[in-house]
Design a protein around this motif. Structure first.
Motif, short mmCIF file in Angstrom:
data_model
loop_
_atom_site.label_atom_id
_atom_site.label_comp_id
_atom_site.label_asym_id
_atom_site.label_seq_id
_atom_site.Cartn_x
_atom_site.Cartn_y
_atom_site.Cartn_z
N PRO B 137 39.38 46.56 -90.93
CA PRO B 137 39.43 45.63 -92.08
C PRO B 137 38.53 44.42 -91.78
O PRO B 137 38.47 43.98 -90.63
N SER B 138 37.88 43.94 -92.78
CA SER B 138 36.94 42.83 -92.54
C SER B 138 37.64 41.61 -91.98
O SER B 138 37.03 40.84 -91.22
N VAL B 139 38.90 41.44 -92.31
CA VAL B 139 39.61 40.26 -91.79
C VAL B 139 39.81 40.36 -90.27
O VAL B 139 40.06 39.35 -89.61
N GLU B 140 39.72 41.58 -89.75
CA GLU B 140 39.80 41.75 -88.30
C GLU B 140 38.41 41.81 -87.67
O GLU B 140 38.19 41.30 -86.58
N ARG B 141 37.48 42.43 -88.38
CA ARG B 141 36.14 42.59 -87.82
C ARG B 141 35.39 41.26 -87.71
O ARG B 141 34.77 40.98 -86.69
N GLU B 142 35.49 40.46 -88.72
CA GLU B 142 34.70 39.22 -88.73
C GLU B 142 35.04 38.29 -87.58
O GLU B 142 34.14 37.78 -86.90
N PRO B 143 36.31 38.03 -87.35
CA PRO B 143 36.59 37.12 -86.23
C PRO B 143 36.19 37.69 -84.87
O PRO B 143 35.77 36.94 -83.98
N ILE B 144 36.28 39.02 -84.73
CA ILE B 144 35.84 39.63 -83.47
C ILE B 144 34.33 39.43 -83.29
O ILE B 144 33.85 39.05 -82.22
N GLU B 145 33.59 39.66 -84.34
CA GLU B 145 32.13 39.48 -84.25
C GLU B 145 31.76 38.04 -83.97
O GLU B 145 30.86 37.76 -83.16
N LEU B 146 32.43 37.14 -84.65
CA LEU B 146 32.10 35.73 -84.46
C LEU B 146 32.43 35.29 -83.03
O LEU B 146 31.69 34.51 -82.42
N ALA B 147 33.54 35.78 -82.52
CA ALA B 147 33.94 35.37 -81.17
C ALA B 147 33.08 36.05 -80.12
O ALA B 147 32.55 35.39 -79.22
N TYR B 148 32.92 37.36 -80.24
CA TYR B 148 32.26 38.10 -79.16
C TYR B 148 30.74 37.98 -79.22
O TYR B 148 30.09 37.71 -78.22
N PHE B 149 30.20 38.17 -80.41
CA PHE B 149 28.74 38.14 -80.51
C PHE B 149 28.22 36.75 -80.87
O PHE B 149 27.06 36.44 -80.61
N GLY B 150 29.07 35.96 -81.50
CA GLY B 150 28.64 34.61 -81.85
C GLY B 150 28.91 33.59 -80.77
O GLY B 150 28.40 32.47 -80.82
N GLY B 151 29.76 33.95 -79.82
CA GLY B 151 30.06 33.03 -78.72
C GLY B 151 30.94 31.87 -79.13
O GLY B 151 30.97 30.84 -78.46
#
Lengths: 302, 190
Positions: B137-151
């Motif tokens: 779900p995007s509500v789970e994917r987005e924060p993971i991407e922001l944290a892991y790939f966005g630093g």
């Protein structure tokens, strides 16, 4: 991964820390919280497991969605190699190492409720020195780094060889743990595997014996996968602030700590290179040592 | 003494040799995983030279402290990538802090820089990872991407997404667990 962490003295704090584990694994916490989580991880194996699980997923994300370079930049390895030459490991660095316990079945790995006992106290001090007790007359001993002679070691720096070996120990133990932990689904237990190896007449085996007490015999055997099994159940239980430590002596005279066995070891596993020639168990302070001046509790030549 | 053929040796056996100060073993580990480590660093810090520095730091750390790698706790690649990620994030944050000091620029909206179409080392793994990630779900994917790939820290992620911090934490946790279930049960390992 699990949220069923053991209760803590500060259950509210522990609960909050549990919630931070996932973001900690993604390096998404600030420095103060990172320190709190890392302190928490030291005392909570379930929390460590959860973080490990998150790290594994994170690695998959990195590998699976990153523009990975099939070959790292040309020349980078040369710079790494030069940096190794320029930054030799100091003995002080090596002495800071602390050794976790070798892998073992869960039932025997941790004994938080153990009552200290003095039954094994002093056994090392009454044991003969390793150089005297090593079977086969080979004059090998667990020497401090400065005394270790390694003329055939193709190493530029004169770093503490035994400390390096000690690091290896730890790795060896964990390697075994990895093998075992990765085959847990329906696979034989460590005890079952050890039993099968000990009962296999074709398996390479060795009996570690004590010169001070000829009734004290610690069997070890080696599987085809280079995993060694040691049955430490015959060793006297030590006080909680003491531990047994397993050492390997290799054909090239490398002395390597294979890991600490705990104060009341049962079946333990370790990685066994083919050039391993002698196994030695010493008694040390809890946490283990990078080099030992203590004599062998038991030793055996392979 | 039996000579270890490094090309055929397991990662664990190679680390064992690193513990005995065998540089050829480290070279083989670098050959196997250097590209992945460098690729992650480059993605995160977006700077070739800094990515090379981080890659160098990661492998020097393995050389100096091989005992820090615990095979019982995961694969060598996972360990190296986690090390790489931590250092990359530190570099990102240090750079952000420096920029904040040097100029009072507007805070940027986070971009995860996510690009699923780029080549990856292991195409099979990559496809499964992409599928699993896309299925989140995007509500789970987005924060993971922001944290892991966005630093970003989870607090920053919460601010970016206008969500409560607790919500972000729980969604990241749920997303990671879902990914783990999807990937590891299929036998995908790092």
């Amino acid at each position: 991964m699990t949220a069923n962490h053991p209760p803590s003295n500060d259950s509210a704090g522990a609960s909050q820390l549990d919630e931070l584990l996932c973001v900690y694994a993604l390096d998404a916490v600030e420095a103060p919280e990172r320190a709190q989580v890392e302190a928490y991880l030291l005392s909570n194996a379930d929390a460590r497991d959860e973080v490990d699980g998150h790290h594994e997923v994170a690695a998959l994300l990195a590998v699976g969605t990153t523009d990975a370079a099939p070959d790292a930049p040309a020349g980078l390895w040369d710079r790494i190699s030069e940096a190794i030459d320029d930054n030799p490991i100091t003995e002080a660095d090596a002495q800071q190492k602390e050794f976790p316990e070798l892998s073992a079945p869960a039932a025997t790995r941790q004994r938080p409720g153990d009552v200290p006992t003095s039954s094994g106290e002093g056994s090392a001090s009454t044991s003969p020195a390793l150089s005297e007790s090593t079977p086969g007359g080979s004059p090998k001993s667990v020497l401090p780094p400065s005394s270790a002679s390694q003329p055939n070691r193709a190493r530029r720096i004169g770093a503490p060889l035994l400390a390096a070996a000690a690091a290896l120990l730890l790795i060896g133990g964990f390697l075994a743990g990895r093998v075992l932990s990765s085959s847990n689904d329906g696979a034989p237990s460590v005890e079952e595997r050890a039993s099968a190896i000990f009962d296999d007449p074709d398996a390479r085996s060795v009996s570690l014996i004590s010169e001070a007490d000829d009734t004290l015999v610690v069997p070890a055997a080696f599987g085809a996968d280079d995993i060694g099994y040691l049955d430490g159940s015959t060793l006297p239980e030590l006080p909680n602030d003491r531990t047994y430590q397993l050492w390997a002596i290799y054909d090239d005279d490398d002395v390597v700590s294979l890991g600490v066995l705990g104060n009341d070891p049962g079946i333990k596993t370790f990685l066994a290179d083919e050039d391993l020639s002698v196994l030695v168990v010493t008694e040390e302070v809890r946490g283990g040592v990078t080099s030992s001046a203590n004599g062998a509790v038991v030793a055996g030549e392979i | 003494m039996t000579e270890l053929r490094f090309a055929d040796a397991s990662d664990a056996a190679l680390v064992l040799r690193v513990g005995r100060y065998n540089r050829e073993a480290l070279a083989e580990i670098y050959r196997r995983h250097g590209g992945a480590v460098f690729g992650l660093a480059r993605r995160l810090v977006s700077d070739q030279a800094r990515a090379e520095e981080i890659t160098q730091e990661v492998f020097l750390r393995l050389w100096n402290s091989p005992e820090k790698f615990d095979p019982a706790r995961g694969a060598l690649r996972s360990y190296l990538l986690a090390q790489c990620h931590g250092r990359s994030v530190d570099a990102i944050r240090a750079d952000v802090a420096r920029r904040r000091r040097e100029e009072s620029e507007h805070r940027k909206t986070a971009e995860a820089g996510y690009d699923l179409e780029r080549e990856v080392m292991d195409m099979v793994t990559a496809e499964r990872v992409r599928n699993s990630l896309a299925a989140l779900p995007s509500v789970e994917r987005e924060p993971i991407e922001l944290a892991y790939f966005g630093g970003h820290t989870y607090r920053e992620v919460a601010e970016i997404l206008s969500e409560a911090e607790g919500t972000v934490k729980s969604r990241i946790r749920a997303g990671l667990k879902r990914l783990r279930t999807d990937l590891l049960t299929e036998g995908v390992t790092a």
